[in-house]
Design a protein around this motif. Structure first.
Motif, PDB file in Angstrom:
ATOM      1  N   LEU A  13      -5.754  13.937  -3.183  1.00  0.00           N
ATOM      2  CA  LEU A  13      -6.381  12.828  -3.629  1.00  0.00           C
ATOM      3  C   LEU A  13      -7.454  12.383  -3.192  1.00  0.00           C
ATOM      4  CD1 LEU A  13      -3.209  10.815  -3.308  1.00  0.00           C
ATOM      5  CD2 LEU A  13      -4.025  11.269  -5.218  1.00  0.00           C
ATOM      6  N   GLU A  14      -8.474  13.239  -2.627  1.00  0.00           N
ATOM      7  CA  GLU A  14      -9.509  12.758  -2.177  1.00  0.00           C
ATOM      8  C   GLU A  14     -10.168  11.487  -2.319  1.00  0.00           C
ATOM      9  OE1 GLU A  14     -12.159  15.288  -0.161  1.00  0.00           O
ATOM     10  OE2 GLU A  14     -10.566  16.678   0.321  1.00  0.00           O
ATOM     11  N   GLY A  15      -9.870  10.487  -1.635  1.00  0.00           N
ATOM     12  CA  GLY A  15     -10.449   9.275  -2.345  1.00  0.00           C
ATOM     13  C   GLY A  15      -9.601   8.515  -3.223  1.00  0.00           C
TER      14      GLY A  15
ATOM     15  N   GLU B 114       0.718  18.685 -12.440  1.00  0.00           N
ATOM     16  CA  GLU B 114       0.915  17.762 -13.606  1.00  0.00           C
ATOM     17  C   GLU B 114       1.124  16.494 -13.193  1.00  0.00           C
ATOM     18  OE1 GLU B 114       4.686  19.238 -15.792  1.00  0.00           O
ATOM     19  OE2 GLU B 114       3.460  21.302 -16.250  1.00  0.00           O
ATOM     20  N   LEU B 115       0.908  15.784 -12.035  1.00  0.00           N
ATOM     21  CA  LEU B 115       0.980  14.625 -11.651  1.00  0.00           C
ATOM     22  C   LEU B 115      -0.454  13.977 -12.118  1.00  0.00           C
ATOM     23  CD1 LEU B 115       2.567  14.446  -8.116  1.00  0.00           C
ATOM     24  CD2 LEU B 115       3.729  14.434 -10.304  1.00  0.00           C
ATOM     25  N   THR B 116      -0.112  12.659 -12.842  1.00  0.00           N
ATOM     26  CA  THR B 116      -1.169  11.783 -13.254  1.00  0.00           C
ATOM     27  C   THR B 116      -1.972  11.298 -11.902  1.00  0.00           C
ATOM     28  OG1 THR B 116       0.075   9.909 -13.278  1.00  0.00           O
ATOM     29  CG2 THR B 116      -0.147  11.223 -15.170  1.00  0.00           C
ATOM     30  N   ARG B 117      -3.003  10.779 -12.114  1.00  0.00           N
ATOM     31  CA  ARG B 117      -3.689  10.059 -11.017  1.00  0.00           C
ATOM     32  C   ARG B 117      -2.938   9.191 -10.245  1.00  0.00           C
ATOM     33  NH1 ARG B 117      -8.897   9.699  -8.750  1.00  0.00           N
ATOM     34  NH2 ARG B 117      -9.233   7.613  -8.075  1.00  0.00           N
ATOM     35  N   ARG B 118      -2.369   8.325 -11.122  1.00  0.00           N
ATOM     36  CA  ARG B 118      -1.424   7.190 -10.685  1.00  0.00           C
ATOM     37  C   ARG B 118      -0.445   7.718  -9.849  1.00  0.00           C
ATOM     38  NH1 ARG B 118      -0.815   1.877 -11.412  1.00  0.00           N
ATOM     39  NH2 ARG B 118      -3.054   1.924 -10.942  1.00  0.00           N
ATOM     40  N   GLU B 119       0.330   8.898 -10.328  1.00  0.00           N
ATOM     41  CA  GLU B 119       1.281   9.432  -9.574  1.00  0.00           C
ATOM     42  C   GLU B 119       0.973  10.085  -8.304  1.00  0.00           C
ATOM     43  OE1 GLU B 119       4.007  10.750 -13.616  1.00  0.00           O
ATOM     44  OE2 GLU B 119       2.679  11.975 -12.652  1.00  0.00           O
ATOM     45  N   LEU B 120      -0.149  10.619  -8.362  1.00  0.00           N
ATOM     46  CA  LEU B 120      -0.993  11.208  -6.994  1.00  0.00           C
ATOM     47  C   LEU B 120      -1.023  10.071  -5.937  1.00  0.00           C
ATOM     48  CD1 LEU B 120      -3.181  13.826  -8.409  1.00  0.00           C
ATOM     49  CD2 LEU B 120      -1.112  14.147  -6.784  1.00  0.00           C
ATOM     50  N   GLN B 121      -1.418   8.923  -6.503  1.00  0.00           N
ATOM     51  CA  GLN B 121      -1.672   7.759  -5.680  1.00  0.00           C
ATOM     52  C   GLN B 121      -0.367   7.632  -5.045  1.00  0.00           C
ATOM     53  OE1 GLN B 121      -3.550   4.886  -8.201  1.00  0.00           O
ATOM     54  NE2 GLN B 121      -5.320   5.009  -7.238  1.00  0.00           N
ATOM     55  N   ILE B 122       0.517   7.356  -5.839  1.00  0.00           N
ATOM     56  CA  ILE B 122       2.000   6.931  -5.340  1.00  0.00           C
ATOM     57  C   ILE B 122       2.592   8.013  -4.373  1.00  0.00           C
ATOM     58  CG2 ILE B 122       4.261   6.626  -5.945  1.00  0.00           C
ATOM     59  CD1 ILE B 122       3.199   5.098  -8.283  1.00  0.00           C
ATOM     60  N   LEU B 123       2.483   9.300  -4.737  1.00  0.00           N
ATOM     61  CA  LEU B 123       2.687  10.314  -3.840  1.00  0.00           C
ATOM     62  C   LEU B 123       2.123  10.080  -2.193  1.00  0.00           C
ATOM     63  CD1 LEU B 123       4.461  12.959  -3.376  1.00  0.00           C
ATOM     64  CD2 LEU B 123       2.302  14.131  -4.174  1.00  0.00           C
TER      65      LEU B 123
ATOM     66  N   ASN C 199      10.041   3.655 -11.720  1.00  0.00           N
ATOM     67  CA  ASN C 199      10.127   4.659 -12.798  1.00  0.00           C
ATOM     68  C   ASN C 199       9.185   6.030 -12.559  1.00  0.00           C
ATOM     69  OD1 ASN C 199      12.018   2.957 -14.068  1.00  0.00           O
ATOM     70  ND2 ASN C 199      10.536   1.863 -15.239  1.00  0.00           N
ATOM     71  N   THR C 200       8.063   5.348 -12.043  1.00  0.00           N
ATOM     72  CA  THR C 200       7.000   6.321 -11.792  1.00  0.00           C
ATOM     73  C   THR C 200       7.474   7.570 -10.883  1.00  0.00           C
ATOM     74  OG1 THR C 200       5.159   4.851 -12.249  1.00  0.00           O
ATOM     75  CG2 THR C 200       4.496   6.946 -11.083  1.00  0.00           C
TER      76      THR C 200
ATOM     77  N   ARG D  70      -8.718   5.073  -2.465  1.00  0.00           N
ATOM     78  CA  ARG D  70      -9.645   4.076  -2.443  1.00  0.00           C
ATOM     79  C   ARG D  70      -9.640   3.027  -3.622  1.00  0.00           C
ATOM     80  NH1 ARG D  70     -14.315   8.757  -0.934  1.00  0.00           N
ATOM     81  NH2 ARG D  70     -13.160   9.598   0.824  1.00  0.00           N
ATOM     82  N   SER D  71      -9.072   3.575  -4.546  1.00  0.00           N
ATOM     83  CA  SER D  71      -8.943   2.465  -5.500  1.00  0.00           C
ATOM     84  C   SER D  71      -7.712   2.595  -6.492  1.00  0.00           C
ATOM     85  CB  SER D  71     -10.109   2.677  -6.800  1.00  0.00           C
ATOM     86  OG  SER D  71     -10.009   2.168  -8.110  1.00  0.00           O
ATOM     87  N   HIS D  72      -7.316   1.438  -6.688  1.00  0.00           N
ATOM     88  CA  HIS D  72      -5.727   1.378  -7.450  1.00  0.00           C
ATOM     89  C   HIS D  72      -6.084   1.320  -8.800  1.00  0.00           C
ATOM     90  CE1 HIS D  72      -4.480   1.471  -3.324  1.00  0.00           C
ATOM     91  NE2 HIS D  72      -4.664   0.334  -3.026  1.00  0.00           N
ATOM     92  N   SER D  73      -6.824   1.534  -9.531  1.00  0.00           N
ATOM     93  CA  SER D  73      -7.452   1.320 -10.884  1.00  0.00           C
ATOM     94  C   SER D  73      -6.760   2.629 -11.705  1.00  0.00           C
ATOM     95  CB  SER D  73      -8.823   1.295 -11.179  1.00  0.00           C
ATOM     96  OG  SER D  73      -9.512   2.135 -10.714  1.00  0.00           O
ATOM     97  N   GLY D  74      -6.427   3.701 -10.909  1.00  0.00           N
ATOM     98  CA  GLY D  74      -6.475   4.714 -11.973  1.00  0.00           C
ATOM     99  C   GLY D  74      -4.705   4.617 -12.682  1.00  0.00           C
TER     100      GLY D  74
END
Length: 217
Positions: free
Chosen positions: A207-209, A143-152, A177-178, A212-216
């Motif tokens: 998160l494979e890759g 249920e995590l968003t792409r941004r949440e997965l990035q932070i994880l 907050n995230t 690599r980008s912080h735009s999610g």
């Protein structure tokens, strides 16, 4: 029953030895590190293995996966200091038959051993209740968003919330907050729990890759 005890605290191993006197155990072996665990497992071929999550020089869940790869029929009971749905779900997903918190009554470990020997699953009552609540809420890494997965992933890499905010180019409050939302989704309470979750469940692999980008979003 041949039993292997994998725990890096001798007092715990000794306590388990005394406890299992109540059941028929023909041979007991011990290990305190991942390499010792695999070696003793291959030597003894135990009927049941009791495995701690936190070990010297490695992760118990990693050892669980290695033992199951070596013998897909291995019967393993995870004996953990964490009475936590996330860890229990991870352990069961990776093939553990049982999961017992070290805070549970000692007879629950005996039940888990006997159940495992018979090929049956068992989770101590407190952790089982947490797992039911976890399932009812429908929480999970899916249920995590792409941004949440990035932070994880970044938490798993050892970055602080401040460093993550700087790396993503967002305000610290946004990351905080995230982080709070992620705790709610995963059913954990502290940021340190998120870090452990990222490491133990290899959350970063989802998160494979992804880093690599912080735009999610």
């Amino acid at each position: 029953m041949k039993l292997l005890i994998v725990d890096d605290h001798k007092v715990v191993r000794d306590g388990i030895r005394r406890l299992v006197e109540a059941i028929v155990v023909t041979e007991i072996a011990e290990a305190e590190s991942p390499s010792e665990a695999l070696g003793e497992f291959r030597r003894l071929r135990p009927d049941v293995t009791i495995l701690d999550i936190n070990l010297k020089n490695g992760s118990g869940l990693d050892v669980l996966r290695r033992l199951r790869a070596d013998d897909p029929k291995a019967k393993i009971v995870v004996f953990s200091m964490y009475s936590d749905a996330v860890y229990a779900v991870s352990a069961r997903r990776d093939g553990a038959l049982g999961y017992v918190s070290k805070s549970a009554p000692s007879d629950e470990l005996l039940v888990a051993l006997e159940k495992a020997a018979a090929g049956e699953p068992y989770v101590d009552s407190e952790t089982a209740a947490l797992m039911r609540e976890h399932t009812t809420r429908g929480t999970g890494v899916g249920e995590l968003t792409r941004r949440e997965l990035q932070i994880l992933h970044m938490l798993g890499d050892g970055k602080s919330l401040t460093e993550i905010a700087e790396g993503l180019g967002v305000a610290y409050k946004t990351v905080a907050n995230t982080s709070t939302r992620m705790k709610e989704k995963l059913g954990v309470e502290r940021t340190s729990d998120l870090v452990r979750f990222a490491l133990e469940t290899k959350g970063g692999r989802m998160l494979e890759g992804g880093d690599r980008s912080h735009s999610g979003k």
